[in-house]
Design a protein around this motif. Sequence first.
Motif, PDB file in Angstrom:
ATOM      1  N   MET A  29       6.438  11.488   1.632  1.00  0.00           N
ATOM      2  CA  MET A  29       5.883  10.174   1.955  1.00  0.00           C
ATOM      3  C   MET A  29       5.080   9.616   0.782  1.00  0.00           C
ATOM      4  O   MET A  29       5.127   8.418   0.488  1.00  0.00           O
ATOM      5  N   LEU A  30       4.329  10.503   0.111  1.00  0.00           N
ATOM      6  CA  LEU A  30       3.534  10.067  -1.039  1.00  0.00           C
ATOM      7  C   LEU A  30       4.426   9.551  -2.156  1.00  0.00           C
ATOM      8  O   LEU A  30       4.154   8.512  -2.766  1.00  0.00           O
ATOM      9  N   VAL A  31       5.527  10.267  -2.418  1.00  0.00           N
ATOM     10  CA  VAL A  31       6.477   9.817  -3.443  1.00  0.00           C
ATOM     11  C   VAL A  31       7.105   8.485  -3.051  1.00  0.00           C
ATOM     12  O   VAL A  31       7.241   7.568  -3.872  1.00  0.00           O
ATOM     13  N   ALA A  32       7.472   8.350  -1.758  1.00  0.00           N
ATOM     14  CA  ALA A  32       8.076   7.096  -1.292  1.00  0.00           C
ATOM     15  C   ALA A  32       7.100   5.927  -1.430  1.00  0.00           C
ATOM     16  O   ALA A  32       7.470   4.838  -1.875  1.00  0.00           O
ATOM     17  N   LEU A  33       5.840   6.152  -1.045  1.00  0.00           N
ATOM     18  CA  LEU A  33       4.843   5.092  -1.163  1.00  0.00           C
ATOM     19  C   LEU A  33       4.581   4.735  -2.625  1.00  0.00           C
ATOM     20  O   LEU A  33       4.392   3.554  -2.965  1.00  0.00           O
ATOM     21  N   THR A  34       4.577   5.733  -3.490  1.00  0.00           N
ATOM     22  CA  THR A  34       4.388   5.470  -4.927  1.00  0.00           C
ATOM     23  C   THR A  34       5.532   4.628  -5.478  1.00  0.00           C
ATOM     24  O   THR A  34       5.309   3.660  -6.225  1.00  0.00           O
ATOM     25  N   MET A  35       6.762   4.979  -5.103  1.00  0.00           N
ATOM     26  CA  MET A  35       7.919   4.210  -5.564  1.00  0.00           C
ATOM     27  C   MET A  35       7.872   2.782  -5.029  1.00  0.00           C
ATOM     28  O   MET A  35       8.181   1.816  -5.743  1.00  0.00           O
ATOM     29  N   ALA A  36       7.478   2.618  -3.764  1.00  0.00           N
ATOM     30  CA  ALA A  36       7.381   1.278  -3.189  1.00  0.00           C
ATOM     31  C   ALA A  36       6.315   0.453  -3.901  1.00  0.00           C
ATOM     32  O   ALA A  36       6.500  -0.732  -4.179  1.00  0.00           O
ATOM     33  N   GLY A  37       5.176   1.098  -4.224  1.00  0.00           N
ATOM     34  CA  GLY A  37       4.124   0.397  -4.949  1.00  0.00           C
ATOM     35  C   GLY A  37       4.570  -0.040  -6.325  1.00  0.00           C
ATOM     36  O   GLY A  37       4.292  -1.165  -6.769  1.00  0.00           O
ATOM     37  N   LEU A  38       5.272   0.844  -7.023  1.00  0.00           N
ATOM     38  CA  LEU A  38       5.784   0.497  -8.354  1.00  0.00           C
ATOM     39  C   LEU A  38       6.794  -0.641  -8.275  1.00  0.00           C
ATOM     40  O   LEU A  38       6.783  -1.547  -9.116  1.00  0.00           O
ATOM     41  N   ALA A  39       7.670  -0.602  -7.272  1.00  0.00           N
ATOM     42  CA  ALA A  39       8.650  -1.676  -7.111  1.00  0.00           C
ATOM     43  C   ALA A  39       7.960  -3.004  -6.817  1.00  0.00           C
ATOM     44  O   ALA A  39       8.358  -4.055  -7.341  1.00  0.00           O
TER      45      ALA A  39
END
Length: 205
Positions: A29-39
Amino acid sequence: MLNKLHTVRRHRLARARQRGAVLLIALIMLVALTMAGLALMRSVSTSNIIAGNLAFQQATTHSAGAGIETAVSWLQANTANTTLHSNILTGSGMRYVAQRQDPTSGQSWDAFWTGTLASSGAVNALPADAAGNTVSFVIHRLCNSAGAPTYPGCSAPAVNVQSAGNSFGSGVIALNPTREVYYRITARVTGPRNTLSYVQAVVSQ
């Protein structure tokens, strides 16, 4: 006693496995949220760049008005003499083309500008404005050739309007107004971030 001990061990192993699964899910979930934030950051940054480029493009279009107004003022000052019958491609004053020129089939205006108009000396340039935009312009008389205007041969109103006044009695003088000639002013504006705009205006006098 042994049964209790085995039960305690089972509970501990189950808890350890559960904790490991939760940690793995939390990392995913942390990786997914990080990727979403970067996008999201990338999207916002791209939107800001596009908005900035559109603003610069609009500014270059507005700056073209300075070149068109300069050309119109010069045409108005010289319409009463034969200056507009001949090309003016040299000297330190205004440059002017007494016959129509257009890009060839498939040729862009920018290629026509740099390859034909600039090399022939037809381009007028203004100093850069406060926004960093540089305006240059070309004046074309919309006639097939230089010299005194001829019809057909020059673009002009389709009908030469005549007026006989309010009375048709003897001695009435018909009014034959001078036929207007069309001129095309093409302004080219270059500005920050490699912005480039072309604006054309057709005037008659």
